[in-house]
Design a protein around this motif. Sequence first.
Motif, PDB file in Angstrom:
ATOM      1  N   LYS A 102      32.849  33.422  36.008  1.00  0.00           N
ATOM      2  CA  LYS A 102      31.566  32.847  36.414  1.00  0.00           C
ATOM      3  C   LYS A 102      30.455  33.823  36.033  1.00  0.00           C
ATOM      4  O   LYS A 102      30.563  35.031  36.261  1.00  0.00           O
ATOM      5  N   SER A 103      29.395  33.277  35.447  1.00  0.00           N
ATOM      6  CA  SER A 103      28.313  34.157  35.007  1.00  0.00           C
ATOM      7  C   SER A 103      27.228  34.308  36.068  1.00  0.00           C
ATOM      8  O   SER A 103      26.362  35.161  35.960  1.00  0.00           O
TER       9      SER A 103
ATOM     10  N   ALA B 275      37.489  35.608  39.531  1.00  0.00           N
ATOM     11  CA  ALA B 275      36.422  34.657  39.232  1.00  0.00           C
ATOM     12  C   ALA B 275      35.174  35.305  38.643  1.00  0.00           C
ATOM     13  O   ALA B 275      34.451  34.671  37.884  1.00  0.00           O
ATOM     14  N   TYR B 276      34.901  36.542  39.031  1.00  0.00           N
ATOM     15  CA  TYR B 276      33.644  37.165  38.607  1.00  0.00           C
ATOM     16  C   TYR B 276      33.921  38.494  37.916  1.00  0.00           C
ATOM     17  O   TYR B 276      34.712  39.300  38.415  1.00  0.00           O
ATOM     18  N   SER B 277      33.223  38.723  36.814  1.00  0.00           N
ATOM     19  CA  SER B 277      33.412  39.995  36.117  1.00  0.00           C
ATOM     20  C   SER B 277      32.604  41.082  36.824  1.00  0.00           C
ATOM     21  O   SER B 277      31.737  40.794  37.644  1.00  0.00           O
ATOM     22  N   GLU B 278      32.881  42.342  36.466  1.00  0.00           N
ATOM     23  CA  GLU B 278      32.204  43.452  37.150  1.00  0.00           C
ATOM     24  C   GLU B 278      30.729  43.534  36.810  1.00  0.00           C
ATOM     25  O   GLU B 278      29.957  44.143  37.536  1.00  0.00           O
ATOM     26  N   SER B 279      30.335  42.922  35.674  1.00  0.00           N
ATOM     27  CA  SER B 279      28.908  42.968  35.336  1.00  0.00           C
ATOM     28  C   SER B 279      28.116  42.032  36.250  1.00  0.00           C
ATOM     29  O   SER B 279      26.903  42.155  36.369  1.00  0.00           O
ATOM     30  N   VAL B 280      28.802  41.106  36.886  1.00  0.00           N
ATOM     31  CA  VAL B 280      28.135  40.137  37.759  1.00  0.00           C
ATOM     32  C   VAL B 280      28.180  40.603  39.217  1.00  0.00           C
ATOM     33  O   VAL B 280      27.215  40.464  39.955  1.00  0.00           O
ATOM     34  N   CYS B 281      29.319  41.166  39.605  1.00  0.00           N
ATOM     35  CA  CYS B 281      29.491  41.650  40.982  1.00  0.00           C
ATOM     36  C   CYS B 281      29.490  43.170  41.007  1.00  0.00           C
ATOM     37  O   CYS B 281      29.771  43.805  39.996  1.00  0.00           O
ATOM     38  N   VAL B 327      34.275  38.914  50.951  1.00  0.00           N
ATOM     39  CA  VAL B 327      35.417  37.999  51.055  1.00  0.00           C
ATOM     40  C   VAL B 327      35.678  37.443  49.660  1.00  0.00           C
ATOM     41  O   VAL B 327      34.764  37.376  48.845  1.00  0.00           O
ATOM     42  N   THR B 328      36.913  37.053  49.422  1.00  0.00           N
ATOM     43  CA  THR B 328      37.241  36.524  48.102  1.00  0.00           C
ATOM     44  C   THR B 328      36.642  35.128  47.958  1.00  0.00           C
ATOM     45  O   THR B 328      36.955  34.240  48.746  1.00  0.00           O
ATOM     46  N   VAL B 329      35.771  34.969  46.974  1.00  0.00           N
ATOM     47  CA  VAL B 329      35.175  33.649  46.726  1.00  0.00           C
ATOM     48  C   VAL B 329      35.797  33.089  45.450  1.00  0.00           C
ATOM     49  O   VAL B 329      35.766  33.730  44.402  1.00  0.00           O
ATOM     50  N   LEU B 330      36.384  31.918  45.553  1.00  0.00           N
ATOM     51  CA  LEU B 330      37.091  31.318  44.423  1.00  0.00           C
ATOM     52  C   LEU B 330      36.473  29.964  44.085  1.00  0.00           C
ATOM     53  O   LEU B 330      36.769  28.963  44.745  1.00  0.00           O
ATOM     54  N   PRO B 331      35.600  29.926  43.079  1.00  0.00           N
ATOM     55  CA  PRO B 331      35.037  28.632  42.694  1.00  0.00           C
ATOM     56  C   PRO B 331      36.154  27.749  42.127  1.00  0.00           C
ATOM     57  O   PRO B 331      36.978  28.223  41.345  1.00  0.00           O
ATOM     58  N   LEU B 332      36.148  26.500  42.520  1.00  0.00           N
ATOM     59  CA  LEU B 332      37.226  25.597  42.115  1.00  0.00           C
ATOM     60  C   LEU B 332      37.242  25.379  40.600  1.00  0.00           C
ATOM     61  O   LEU B 332      38.289  25.128  40.014  1.00  0.00           O
ATOM     62  N   SER B 333      36.063  25.495  39.980  1.00  0.00           N
ATOM     63  CA  SER B 333      36.007  25.317  38.528  1.00  0.00           C
ATOM     64  C   SER B 333      36.852  26.377  37.832  1.00  0.00           C
ATOM     65  O   SER B 333      37.346  26.166  36.729  1.00  0.00           O
ATOM     66  N   ARG B 334      36.994  27.526  38.470  1.00  0.00           N
ATOM     67  CA  ARG B 334      37.792  28.615  37.892  1.00  0.00           C
ATOM     68  C   ARG B 334      39.259  28.476  38.315  1.00  0.00           C
ATOM     69  O   ARG B 334      40.153  28.747  37.537  1.00  0.00           O
ATOM     70  N   LEU B 335      39.439  28.025  39.549  1.00  0.00           N
ATOM     71  CA  LEU B 335      40.793  27.952  40.117  1.00  0.00           C
ATOM     72  C   LEU B 335      41.588  26.778  39.538  1.00  0.00           C
ATOM     73  O   LEU B 335      42.813  26.836  39.440  1.00  0.00           O
ATOM     74  N   GLN B 336      40.863  25.720  39.146  1.00  0.00           N
ATOM     75  CA  GLN B 336      41.556  24.484  38.758  1.00  0.00           C
ATOM     76  C   GLN B 336      42.478  24.673  37.547  1.00  0.00           C
ATOM     77  O   GLN B 336      43.460  23.961  37.393  1.00  0.00           O
ATOM     78  N   ASN B 337      42.134  25.621  36.677  1.00  0.00           N
ATOM     79  CA  ASN B 337      42.956  25.811  35.487  1.00  0.00           C
ATOM     80  C   ASN B 337      44.020  26.884  35.666  1.00  0.00           C
ATOM     81  O   ASN B 337      44.735  27.199  34.724  1.00  0.00           O
TER      82      ASN B 337
END
Lengths: 125, 561
Positions: A102-103, B275-281, B327-337
């Motif tokens: 996610k970006s 779900a998130y890269s280190e540049s984002v979080c 907390v671990t946030v898991l967007p479904l768009s990422r989890l679905q695959n």
Amino acid sequence: MSFVSRSVLAVALLAAWPAAHACDVGSQKVEKVLGKKVATYSESGDFQKEIEASAVKVDTPLVECRDAPALVRVKTVNGDPVWVDRLDVKIAGAAKAATKCKSNVVSRESDTRAPAVSGIDPCSG
Amino acid sequence: MFRRLRAFLRELSSRFHGHARVSLWLPAAVVLTFAVIEKLDAFGMHEAMEARSEQATLRIVSPYYTPSRDVAVVLVDDDYLKSRGAGWPLRFAEQGRLLRQIASAGPSVILMDFVYPHRHGGGDDIQSLLAPILSSSDETIAHVPIVFTAMAKPLAALPDGFEFCAEELKEHGAPTDILDRESLPTALSEQVQANGRGRFRVGYIRWSRCGGEYPLLLGGDANAPTPVFAAYRAFCESPSHAARCERSDPWDARDFAHPMIVRPGAFPTPEQRFAYSESVCQRPLPARGDVPAGERFLSALQQLTLGVFGDLRRSPSVQLALPCPAVTVLPLSRLQNASRDTWNELLRDKAVILGADISGIPDLVESPVHGQIPGAVWHGMALDNLVALDSNYLAQRHPAIRKYGGFALLLAFAYAFAFILHFLELKAIRLGRAWISFTLWVILALAYVGFGDVRAALFCFAIGVGLDLTSPSTSAVYLVGIAIAAACSALLLRWGVPPGNWLGVVLVAAAFGHALKPYYHASAIRQFPARLSVLRAIFFAIAGRRGPHAEHAFESSHRGE
């Protein structure tokens, strides 16, 4: 735009709808059933019933697949094809879905400077 | 008797004046003034400052919060809906399939952060939500408790005097029926047991007048848990986590009656990388082991020093902005695959919250560290606080001490302040204070340069120079005062005691200093009560005598003419 061209466009759009939500089975095969029980669904994703994992025929090609809802149609040992959740079966030969991190983060900056406006204010002219 | 008391007070007053060089009644008068101003809460300033103090402290100490890593939030997001060609709300059948997918991974509990007050059109029935779970004979699925969310009645529809955020457990009297029945479809309510146990449970939302706090039991009623507390009870019953809840039993609600102040954390979980890269979080916790103490301290120091000059949430550096929750946030768009193995890895034995973060659906909560976060993530943070801290969660626990302790502390401080001032005003100390003041500003400026904020460094240096030229020995006391107050409030947090209005305490101390200093410096000239005091003039008029320095404003102004 004439009536004919409008109709052609409408038919093309309607035809594109299932195509957009279908997926290509290709050479995909059911390799393994994950879990002891498998839920079966209707084509539109409504739950039907639960069957034993052993009722699903493995090492056989998928009959059909769907992206929305994410279901695959597999053969059962008694020959009837059923729709099951894609997560419940391990599929061989499936193209790996391109996954992207996610970006944008889940939080937003606090907006303390600008008034919050959402939608249309029905009371103002 | 009265004469004796009077003589004792006179003696005490004279001794106090001899040591502190101010009148015995002066600190009491200043405390009384502050107490009245505080009680009046003009323009809600006291409340606002208390909230600001709390937010600032929570941000500063966020590096010291260690998440449990046992809570995950699965979010239905825009990208998921887009990829599925679905709209919002999701069809019940789709929600049911999702619920089954999550339950198949074997979590400890699932909290559904969806409310169902309206019927769906097109023959979409609530039974489709339950069917994939209810009809299952799979042991993994059958053993997962599910908490549904229902709305409480609005405050106006509840009995007079009912408070959602009651600070005491309601142990007597008939329970209040707070359920808004329209928000819980019959098909769901039929599955719920009256004692709050069992496979399907309910947690109540739509509370009000709780400020930023998260109540655990609405109205202090053990049978009216909020979603997070209902989920926590279920979490504690799961075989893999039961041992963690041995210290306080969540069913014996006494330890959980107070609303929670949700502590945010500066370090996301390592699972966040899915779900998130280190540049984002910001940088997450290490997968094994703990964050080094030095790193926590440096991060807290950064938040304290850089936070003075602006809102760090807006910083371009994610290490300062801290945009990702703990907390671990898991967007479904990422989890679905993801594969079934990944689902199991991310969700097995976890408390899972299923919620939504959809554009145009306003369900955002203000967090002191991360900015605005989806409501489901806030539930997740509150649940993580309970799992990580148990009954030692942060809460305002002692209302009486809070109410009167503040005044007692203020009074003690007021009387001690005269002696502190006496010490600080010694010539040798004043000289040292001037050097310490300037050095502290220079060190602070250098720290800003070290943190890469040259603008703040220049600001800091300019302030240091300005104060050195005007009142060179003042700022050391304030800087040290702020550091001590911040450290004390951070220490209190470790024991689950909220920080309180420490910014207000520093400001009150500053005001005390300025109020008492003139009396100290010029005690021979300035009297207490002041020479021009109207009340003093009236008192002397009633007492029928003139004070040694009696001179009313009226007289002096006429004399001036």
